[in-house]
Write an enzyme that holds these catalytic residues in place. Sequence first.
Site, PDB file in Angstrom:
ATOM      1  N   LYS A 154       3.295  21.271  42.847  1.00 18.19           N
ATOM      2  CA  LYS A 154       4.021  20.695  41.704  1.00 18.19           C
ATOM      3  C   LYS A 154       5.458  21.173  41.541  1.00 18.19           C
ATOM      4  O   LYS A 154       6.082  20.966  40.507  1.00 18.19           O
ATOM      5  CB  LYS A 154       3.259  20.899  40.373  1.00 18.19           C
ATOM      6  CG  LYS A 154       1.821  20.507  40.411  1.00 18.19           C
ATOM      7  CD  LYS A 154       1.558  19.222  41.139  1.00 18.19           C
ATOM      8  CE  LYS A 154       2.029  17.987  40.413  1.00 18.19           C
ATOM      9  NZ  LYS A 154       1.828  16.774  41.270  1.00 18.19           N
ATOM     10  N   HIS A 185       1.531  23.701  51.262  1.00 16.38           N
ATOM     11  CA  HIS A 185       1.570  24.513  50.041  1.00 16.38           C
ATOM     12  C   HIS A 185       1.121  25.943  50.351  1.00 16.38           C
ATOM     13  O   HIS A 185       0.875  26.730  49.437  1.00 16.38           O
ATOM     14  CB  HIS A 185       0.614  23.950  48.977  1.00 16.38           C
ATOM     15  CG  HIS A 185       1.047  22.659  48.357  1.00 16.38           C
ATOM     16  ND1 HIS A 185       2.343  22.386  48.038  1.00 16.38           N
ATOM     17  CD2 HIS A 185       0.316  21.576  47.945  1.00 16.38           C
ATOM     18  CE1 HIS A 185       2.411  21.180  47.474  1.00 16.38           C
ATOM     19  NE2 HIS A 185       1.198  20.677  47.422  1.00 16.38           N
ATOM     20  N   SER A 232       2.677  20.867  34.892  1.00 14.32           N
ATOM     21  CA  SER A 232       2.581  19.758  35.842  1.00 14.32           C
ATOM     22  C   SER A 232       1.253  19.827  36.619  1.00 14.32           C
ATOM     23  O   SER A 232       0.582  18.814  36.824  1.00 14.32           O
ATOM     24  CB  SER A 232       3.771  19.818  36.803  1.00 14.32           C
ATOM     25  OG  SER A 232       3.735  18.751  37.694  1.00 14.32           O
TER      26      SER A 232
HETATM   27  P1  A3P Z   1       6.051  16.615  36.370  1.00 10.50           P
HETATM   28  O1  A3P Z   1       4.561  16.591  36.410  1.00 10.50           O
HETATM   29  O2  A3P Z   1       6.589  17.763  35.585  1.00 10.50           O
HETATM   30  O3  A3P Z   1       6.660  15.329  35.956  1.00 10.50           O
HETATM   31  P2  A3P Z   1       4.895  17.678  43.748  1.00 10.50           P
HETATM   32  O4  A3P Z   1       5.516  16.580  44.529  1.00 10.50           O
HETATM   33  O5  A3P Z   1       5.172  19.045  44.306  1.00 10.50           O
HETATM   34  O6  A3P Z   1       3.451  17.414  43.501  1.00 10.50           O
HETATM   35  O7  A3P Z   1       5.627  17.734  42.330  1.00 10.50           O
HETATM   36  C1  A3P Z   1       5.451  16.722  41.371  1.00 10.50           C
HETATM   37  C2  A3P Z   1       6.393  17.008  40.222  1.00 10.50           C
HETATM   38  O8  A3P Z   1       7.734  16.687  40.663  1.00 10.50           O
HETATM   39  C3  A3P Z   1       6.121  16.121  39.018  1.00 10.50           C
HETATM   40  O9  A3P Z   1       6.561  16.876  37.884  1.00 10.50           O
HETATM   41  C4  A3P Z   1       7.036  14.930  39.304  1.00 10.50           C
HETATM   42  O10 A3P Z   1       7.327  14.148  38.178  1.00 10.50           O
HETATM   43  C5  A3P Z   1       8.261  15.676  39.812  1.00 10.50           C
HETATM   44  N1  A3P Z   1       9.149  14.794  40.589  1.00 10.50           N
HETATM   45  C6  A3P Z   1       8.840  14.001  41.621  1.00 10.50           C
HETATM   46  N2  A3P Z   1       9.916  13.302  42.030  1.00 10.50           N
HETATM   47  C7  A3P Z   1      10.943  13.675  41.226  1.00 10.50           C
HETATM   48  C8  A3P Z   1      12.310  13.288  41.131  1.00 10.50           C
HETATM   49  N3  A3P Z   1      12.829  12.388  41.929  1.00 10.50           N
HETATM   50  N4  A3P Z   1      13.069  13.874  40.169  1.00 10.50           N
HETATM   51  C9  A3P Z   1      12.540  14.804  39.333  1.00 10.50           C
HETATM   52  N5  A3P Z   1      11.255  15.193  39.376  1.00 10.50           N
HETATM   53  C10 A3P Z   1      10.452  14.640  40.316  1.00 10.50           C
END
Ligand code: A3P
Length: 303
Positions: free
Chosen positions: A56, A116, A146
């Site tokens: 996340k 991860h 998240s």
């Molecule tokens: P939130 O749940 O806080 O919105 P991962 O890809 O490591 O699983 O992380 C997912 C998190 O990154 C989520 O956070 C998602 O919304 C955020 N995320 C993904 N793409 C993004 C972007 N382009 N800009 C900002 N946040 C992004």
Amino acid sequence: MNPELMEKLAEEIQKVGFKTGQIQGILFPQSTCDIWDQIYNFQAREDDILVATFPKAGTTWMQEIVDLIMLNGDVERSMRAPCFVKVPFIEINPRPLPSGVESANAMKSPRLLKTHLPIQLVPPSFWEKNVKVIYVARNAKDCMVSYYHFQRMNKSLPDPGTWEEYFSAYLAGNVPWGSWFDHVIGWWKARDKQQILYVFYEDMIEDPKREIRKVSTFLDKDLTEEVLDTICHHTSFDSMKDNPMANYSVLPSFVFDHSISPFMRKGKVGDWMNHFLVEQNIIFDEEYKKRMEGSRLSFRNKL
Ligand code: A3P
């Protein structure tokens, strides 16, 4: 997607989806533990690029950025396949679908890979081949929030329980892929010994173009301002939220149930303030101080 395979996947998730095991004391899906030898012995190639994160922290965002950098900003080609197909996740084993190792082995170079894993569990061949790694770190509080919502919607991970229960489990490192503290500190300490670019999610939010330029320089790609702007635009939260190749909407709802919480949820710094109780914040800050002491690693919880 093949309906027969999907049916088997649904059965598998119902049967074993909630099971976890441990590798060196760290919690992982049981399916990962089952093939741990294969994962640890994964053969990296010299021209691989690895995106590494604690869950996340902005993995998918960085994957999209790196893919577009390598494609010189060719948006059409970046949409050739869903993010989880074009970027194998090396320690995942979503039976009956191919494991991350199998998908990566079948892929032509240059490959973009995702993990991860905490630093001590990364397959040694990545270091032997001197692979470039981009590590994205995100502040612990937003990561926790998240991850909590992600575990609610991702049916192949354990149910997170109540927010109160999850808060304690996360702080104790009792969530899949282990402790946030150990993860960010472990990778931080390794960054000068290996080819690791350590990037912060909060910096990406603050100035995405600056961070994209940093990544492209690290990858020896000299991109024009125009290409950097294109990448910035296509990897913005709003663009990715609407991009079926990046937002995981092509996965069936028995895997990711976006009606519980969308994968592209908020994409903000500081959403933890909407979740943490005053008392929890005090407990968290005390633990944080103890665990981070002497690391010289600092995060921004708000901008
Ligand atoms: P939130 O749940 O806080 O919105 P991962 O890809 O490591 O699983 O992380 C997912 C998190 O990154 C989520 O956070 C998602 O919304 C955020 N995320 C993904 N793409 C993004 C972007 N382009 N800009 C900002 N946040 C992004």
